[in-house]
Write an enzyme that holds these catalytic residues in place. Structure first.
Site, PDB file in Angstrom:
ATOM      1  N   ASP A  11      -3.231   6.478  11.251  1.00 43.40           N
ATOM      2  CA  ASP A  11      -3.280   5.042  11.543  1.00 43.40           C
ATOM      3  C   ASP A  11      -3.172   4.767  13.036  1.00 43.40           C
ATOM      4  O   ASP A  11      -3.395   3.637  13.481  1.00 43.40           O
ATOM      5  CB  ASP A  11      -2.153   4.307  10.814  1.00 43.40           C
ATOM      6  CG  ASP A  11      -2.376   4.254   9.312  1.00 43.40           C
ATOM      7  OD1 ASP A  11      -3.517   4.491   8.877  1.00 43.40           O
ATOM      8  OD2 ASP A  11      -1.414   3.983   8.574  1.00 43.40           O
TER       9      ASP A  11
ATOM     10  N   HIS B 123       0.851  10.637  -2.030  1.00 42.08           N
ATOM     11  CA  HIS B 123      -0.340   9.796  -1.906  1.00 42.08           C
ATOM     12  C   HIS B 123      -0.474   8.763  -3.021  1.00 42.08           C
ATOM     13  O   HIS B 123      -0.722   7.588  -2.740  1.00 42.08           O
ATOM     14  CB  HIS B 123      -1.615  10.637  -1.836  1.00 42.08           C
ATOM     15  CG  HIS B 123      -2.859   9.858  -1.540  1.00 42.08           C
ATOM     16  ND1 HIS B 123      -2.945   8.971  -0.472  1.00 42.08           N
ATOM     17  CD2 HIS B 123      -4.079   9.819  -2.158  1.00 42.08           C
ATOM     18  CE1 HIS B 123      -4.157   8.438  -0.459  1.00 42.08           C
ATOM     19  NE2 HIS B 123      -4.857   8.930  -1.469  1.00 42.08           N
TER      20      HIS B 123
ATOM     21  N   HIS C 167      -1.046  15.952   0.179  1.00 41.01           N
ATOM     22  CA  HIS C 167      -1.137  14.488   0.151  1.00 41.01           C
ATOM     23  C   HIS C 167      -2.501  14.165  -0.430  1.00 41.01           C
ATOM     24  O   HIS C 167      -3.435  13.792   0.274  1.00 41.01           O
ATOM     25  CB  HIS C 167      -0.966  13.893   1.547  1.00 41.01           C
ATOM     26  CG  HIS C 167      -0.739  12.415   1.503  1.00 41.01           C
ATOM     27  ND1 HIS C 167       0.509  11.869   1.304  1.00 41.01           N
ATOM     28  CD2 HIS C 167      -1.585  11.361   1.590  1.00 41.01           C
ATOM     29  CE1 HIS C 167       0.414  10.545   1.290  1.00 41.01           C
ATOM     30  NE2 HIS C 167      -0.860  10.220   1.440  1.00 41.01           N
TER      31      HIS C 167
ATOM     32  N   ASP D 185       2.607  11.032   4.644  1.00 43.00           N
ATOM     33  CA  ASP D 185       2.587   9.585   4.861  1.00 43.00           C
ATOM     34  C   ASP D 185       3.967   9.097   5.323  1.00 43.00           C
ATOM     35  O   ASP D 185       4.598   8.249   4.691  1.00 43.00           O
ATOM     36  CB  ASP D 185       2.132   8.830   3.614  1.00 43.00           C
ATOM     37  CG  ASP D 185       0.643   8.491   3.659  1.00 43.00           C
ATOM     38  OD1 ASP D 185      -0.066   9.014   4.528  1.00 43.00           O
ATOM     39  OD2 ASP D 185       0.182   7.703   2.810  1.00 43.00           O
TER      40      ASP D 185
ATOM     41  N   ARG E 261       0.576  -4.443  -4.027  1.00 48.01           N
ATOM     42  CA  ARG E 261      -0.459  -3.414  -4.197  1.00 48.01           C
ATOM     43  C   ARG E 261      -1.174  -3.531  -5.543  1.00 48.01           C
ATOM     44  O   ARG E 261      -2.391  -3.345  -5.638  1.00 48.01           O
ATOM     45  CB  ARG E 261       0.194  -2.031  -4.045  1.00 48.01           C
ATOM     46  CG  ARG E 261      -0.762  -0.845  -4.202  1.00 48.01           C
ATOM     47  CD  ARG E 261       0.024   0.457  -4.196  1.00 48.01           C
ATOM     48  NE  ARG E 261      -0.832   1.603  -4.467  1.00 48.01           N
ATOM     49  CZ  ARG E 261      -1.357   2.397  -3.547  1.00 48.01           C
ATOM     50  NH1 ARG E 261      -1.118   2.150  -2.275  1.00 48.01           N
ATOM     51  NH2 ARG E 261      -2.106   3.428  -3.876  1.00 48.01           N
TER      52      ARG E 261
ATOM     53  N   ARG F 241      -5.589  -4.975  -5.079  1.00 50.74           N
ATOM     54  CA  ARG F 241      -6.646  -4.005  -5.386  1.00 50.74           C
ATOM     55  C   ARG F 241      -7.335  -4.293  -6.723  1.00 50.74           C
ATOM     56  O   ARG F 241      -8.188  -3.520  -7.158  1.00 50.74           O
ATOM     57  CB  ARG F 241      -6.065  -2.583  -5.394  1.00 50.74           C
ATOM     58  CG  ARG F 241      -5.551  -2.146  -4.030  1.00 50.74           C
ATOM     59  CD  ARG F 241      -4.749  -0.850  -4.115  1.00 50.74           C
ATOM     60  NE  ARG F 241      -4.243  -0.468  -2.800  1.00 50.74           N
ATOM     61  CZ  ARG F 241      -4.553   0.669  -2.176  1.00 50.74           C
ATOM     62  NH1 ARG F 241      -5.362   1.525  -2.748  1.00 50.74           N
ATOM     63  NH2 ARG F 241      -4.052   0.944  -0.990  1.00 50.74           N
TER      64      ARG F 241
ATOM     65  N   ARG G 149      -0.757  -5.037   2.999  1.00 54.45           N
ATOM     66  CA  ARG G 149       0.295  -4.080   2.699  1.00 54.45           C
ATOM     67  C   ARG G 149       1.580  -4.680   2.140  1.00 54.45           C
ATOM     68  O   ARG G 149       2.490  -3.951   1.762  1.00 54.45           O
ATOM     69  CB  ARG G 149       0.620  -3.269   3.957  1.00 54.45           C
ATOM     70  CG  ARG G 149      -0.575  -2.615   4.609  1.00 54.45           C
ATOM     71  CD  ARG G 149      -1.333  -1.713   3.662  1.00 54.45           C
ATOM     72  NE  ARG G 149      -0.600  -0.498   3.342  1.00 54.45           N
ATOM     73  CZ  ARG G 149      -1.100   0.538   2.695  1.00 54.45           C
ATOM     74  NH1 ARG G 149      -2.361   0.484   2.277  1.00 54.45           N
ATOM     75  NH2 ARG G 149      -0.385   1.604   2.452  1.00 54.45           N
TER      76      ARG G 149
ATOM     77  N   GLN H 244       1.900   7.787  -4.910  1.00 54.91           N
ATOM     78  CA  GLN H 244       3.155   7.035  -4.874  1.00 54.91           C
ATOM     79  C   GLN H 244       3.663   6.698  -6.278  1.00 54.91           C
ATOM     80  O   GLN H 244       3.806   5.542  -6.662  1.00 54.91           O
ATOM     81  CB  GLN H 244       2.998   5.768  -4.018  1.00 54.91           C
ATOM     82  CG  GLN H 244       2.728   6.083  -2.564  1.00 54.91           C
ATOM     83  CD  GLN H 244       2.563   4.853  -1.692  1.00 54.91           C
ATOM     84  OE1 GLN H 244       1.596   4.747  -0.940  1.00 54.91           O
ATOM     85  NE2 GLN H 244       3.504   3.927  -1.770  1.00 54.91           N
TER      86      GLN H 244
ATOM     87  N   ASP I 167       5.713  10.030   0.922  1.00 48.67           N
ATOM     88  CA  ASP I 167       5.324   8.639   1.191  1.00 48.67           C
ATOM     89  C   ASP I 167       6.509   7.816   1.702  1.00 48.67           C
ATOM     90  O   ASP I 167       6.871   6.782   1.139  1.00 48.67           O
ATOM     91  CB  ASP I 167       4.713   8.018  -0.061  1.00 48.67           C
ATOM     92  CG  ASP I 167       3.381   8.657  -0.403  1.00 48.67           C
ATOM     93  OD1 ASP I 167       2.357   8.185   0.132  1.00 48.67           O
ATOM     94  OD2 ASP I 167       3.362   9.626  -1.176  1.00 48.67           O
TER      95      ASP I 167
ATOM     96  N   HIS J  94       6.661   6.046   4.554  1.00 47.63           N
ATOM     97  CA  HIS J  94       6.119   4.762   5.016  1.00 47.63           C
ATOM     98  C   HIS J  94       7.134   3.923   5.803  1.00 47.63           C
ATOM     99  O   HIS J  94       7.333   2.740   5.532  1.00 47.63           O
ATOM    100  CB  HIS J  94       5.559   3.965   3.843  1.00 47.63           C
ATOM    101  CG  HIS J  94       4.268   4.517   3.325  1.00 47.63           C
ATOM    102  ND1 HIS J  94       3.115   4.561   4.090  1.00 47.63           N
ATOM    103  CD2 HIS J  94       3.944   5.071   2.122  1.00 47.63           C
ATOM    104  CE1 HIS J  94       2.140   5.117   3.379  1.00 47.63           C
ATOM    105  NE2 HIS J  94       2.620   5.443   2.186  1.00 47.63           N
TER     106      HIS J  94
ATOM    107  N   ASN K 233      -2.862  10.656   4.940  1.00 46.99           N
ATOM    108  CA  ASN K 233      -3.920   9.845   5.547  1.00 46.99           C
ATOM    109  C   ASN K 233      -3.361   8.813   6.525  1.00 46.99           C
ATOM    110  O   ASN K 233      -3.995   8.485   7.533  1.00 46.99           O
ATOM    111  CB  ASN K 233      -4.751   9.141   4.473  1.00 46.99           C
ATOM    112  CG  ASN K 233      -3.926   8.286   3.531  1.00 46.99           C
ATOM    113  OD1 ASN K 233      -3.228   8.821   2.668  1.00 46.99           O
ATOM    114  ND2 ASN K 233      -4.009   6.969   3.667  1.00 46.99           N
ATOM    115  N   HIS K 234      -2.149   8.305   6.271  1.00 45.58           N
ATOM    116  CA  HIS K 234      -1.586   7.293   7.171  1.00 45.58           C
ATOM    117  C   HIS K 234      -1.046   7.897   8.473  1.00 45.58           C
ATOM    118  O   HIS K 234      -0.667   7.143   9.375  1.00 45.58           O
ATOM    119  CB  HIS K 234      -0.511   6.486   6.460  1.00 45.58           C
ATOM    120  CG  HIS K 234      -1.085   5.446   5.542  1.00 45.58           C
ATOM    121  ND1 HIS K 234      -1.711   4.315   6.006  1.00 45.58           N
ATOM    122  CD2 HIS K 234      -1.156   5.400   4.188  1.00 45.58           C
ATOM    123  CE1 HIS K 234      -2.125   3.595   4.978  1.00 45.58           C
ATOM    124  NE2 HIS K 234      -1.809   4.236   3.864  1.00 45.58           N
TER     125      HIS K 234
END
Length: 535
Positions: free
Chosen positions: A115, A247, A212, A79, A366, A370, A401, A249, A36, A38, A111-112
């Site tokens: 994007d 994933h 992930h 990620d 985050r 959520r 984000r 994190q 991750d 990012h 998954n990212h």
């Protein structure tokens, strides 16, 4: 199947090792890992993490391991994309090239990584000298795996199989415009079929899944797709020796079986999870740590000798509340830092300058967006409503984000909140159509990226029953037509929202979420956070 032992688990914050030198009967593996990333190729304002310091640390760990006769493997749980504007604006080119220079052996596709259009991911693979792995992503047209599923490494006499796996939640949380031609198959089913085939063809000494998928303590994955723990429990014991994940994190540090060590902090001991004969590891996020595991393989028994999460220039509070390094300072590798500095300067030049200001923090963390309504979501939706003349608007919390701190606001701040380049869309619906839609989107629970954030909308939901819906303070009129703003990701079915793109009254604009929010600050500063406080 292999029998596993844990002996003398010594966890330290440094790179020390208690392993003895290799013998004729024993072989050793030092496994290094991160996940991750990012977009954090560059260190933060406090000088924490960053790829240049990570390279210095990994170079040292590799040299120490090789001097002891260990095989060495460096993996990423994926990620790499999305999070920091200087990286996002350059499609993470500095991140992938930095990883190549650090010497990664392989990464899981996260998954990212979706994007951006698939062509961008293909370009990122071209920038990299290591494979992107995922055995469970299928091209719907060909029926074949879209990406390389696994790789066999031969290191210092050890044959190691590494299988890549991606969360099936990607089908729900990935951008539908980019992943429509892909199928994300169940990782457990794929591994149960693939691992024996690899074993028969290559007879590896050690089999690792780089994933992930997320680590969920005691398999409590909630509304998320099942993660590493569930997979390890459902596969035959010992089919996978190790899972290197990402994933969720988090630092995967266990107090005891199926109980997380919530007291873990940089510099403290960390014991990885073990489920059904499989070790499960994850190194939090952003390159804050490098995970280091030392294994001994002897007489077909794999023993974990050491495990540690080594902090990369992270700061902690001392007893007086002052900041101090959690471990010794790691000098950034000058060659890599010079290379990355060019990208950092190029990215910074595109986002410099004040665009407005706000008098208090706009909450986008985050662990807030959520779970509860936040003021930043209302500002975002107000900007999107203004863009399309909507009566109300909504977004999923997972699309926010970052926060915006009090004071001057820059374009960089906007892009940290909105890295995805989603377009602003709207749809005109009757009150009845809107009520039916809200029946679905108001049902998403907290602790999920789908959690609904909204503005100029109110309702009650008790015992799974929706009632008292109001638009701009007035009761919903079933016969009236309302205009709702929503971003293209959610409108296309992202996060499990009902697809709107094929509905009458749907319009997609060329305005992006970042452009709308930037314009809002330019036109409405100073923004007063209290005006957007959830009621």
């Amino acid at each position: 199947m292999r029998f596993f032992l844990l002996t003398s688990l010594l966890v330290t914050l440094t790179a020390c090792s208690s392993s003895s030198n290799n013998t004729d009967s024993a072989q050793y593996l030092t496994l290094l890992h991160t996940n991750d990333n990012h977009g954090r190729f560059w260190h933060n304002e406090q000088g924490e993490y960053g790829m240049a310091a990570r390279k210095t640390l990994i170079d040292r760990l590799k040299a120490e391991a090789k001097a002891q006769g260990h095989a060495v493997l460096l993996l990423s749980g994926g990620d790499i994309n999305t999070g920091i504007p200087e990286s996002d604006l350059q499609h993470a080119e500095p991140d992938f090239k930095g990883m190549s220079l650090i010497g990664y052996d392989a990464m899981a596709i996260g998954n990212h990584e979706f994007d951006n259009p698939l062509a961008v991911l293909d370009q990122q693979q071209n920038w990299s000298n290591f494979p992107f792995l995922s055995a469970n992503i299928i091209d719907k047209t060909t029926g074949e795996t879209r990406y390389q599923g696994y790789k066999i490494f031969e290191k210092n006499g050890l044959k190691i199989a590494v299988i890549g796996l991606t969360t099936t939640d990607t089908a729900k949380i990935g951008n539908p415009q980019y992943i429509g031609g892909l199928e994300f198959k169940d990782p457990t089913d794929v591994t149960a079929k693939l691992a024996p085939e690899i074993d028969k063809q290559y007879n590896p000494d050690i089999t690792i899944a780089v994933t992930h998928m997320g680590h969920y303590v005691d398999a409590n994955f909630g509304i998320n797709a099942p993660g590493d723990v569930t997979m390890a429990r459902n596969l035959p014991k010992g089919m996978l020796d190790i899972i290197v994940g990402g994933h969720s994190q988090e630092p995967v540090c266990m107090k005891e079986a199926n109980v997380a060590d919530k007291s873990f902090m940089p510099g403290k001991e960390c014991k990885p999870d073990q489920q059904n004969g499989t070790w499960i590891m994850q190194a939090h996020e952003w390159g804050k740590y490098v995970g280091k595991a030392e294994f001994k393989l002897e007489n077909d028994e794999l023993t974990l000798l050491n495990y540690s999460l080594i902090p990369v220039n992270l700061y902690i509070d001392d007893e007086n509340g002052n900041k101090k390094l959690a471990a010794e300072y790691i000098e950034p590798n000058k060659n890599l830092q010079d290379i990355l500095a060019v990208y950092q300067q190029k990215g910074a030049a595109q986002i410099a300058g004040k665009i407005g200001n706000v008098d208090a923090k706009l909450e986008g963390d985050r662990n807030k967006v959520r779970y509860e309504q936040v003021n930043l979501a209302r500002v975002i939706i107000a900007a999107q409503m203004q863009s399309v003349g909507a009566d109300f608007g909504l977004i999923s919390g997972g699309g926010i984000r970052d926060s915006i701190q009090a004071g001057d606001v820059s374009y960089k701040d906007i892009l940290k909140v909105h890295p995805f380049k989603n377009r602003i869309t709207y749809i005109d619906m009757t009150g009845q159509e809107l009520f039916d839609y809200l029946q679905v989107v108001t049902s998403f629970p907290p602790d999920s990226g789908a959690y609904l954030q909204y503005y100029k909308l109110s309702f009650k939901r008790i015992n799974d029953t929706l009632s008292d819906v109001k638009i701009a303070g007035k009761p919903l009129d079933m016969a009236k037509t309302y205009r709702m703003s929503i971003n293209s990701y959610n409108a296309s079915g992202g996060d499990g929202y009902p697809t709107l793109t094929n509905k009458k009254g749907f319009v997609s604009t060329d305005d992006t979420d970042a452009q709308a929010l930037k314009r809002f600050f330019e036109q409405n500063s100073p923004v007063k956070a209290a005006d957007y406080a959830p009621k």
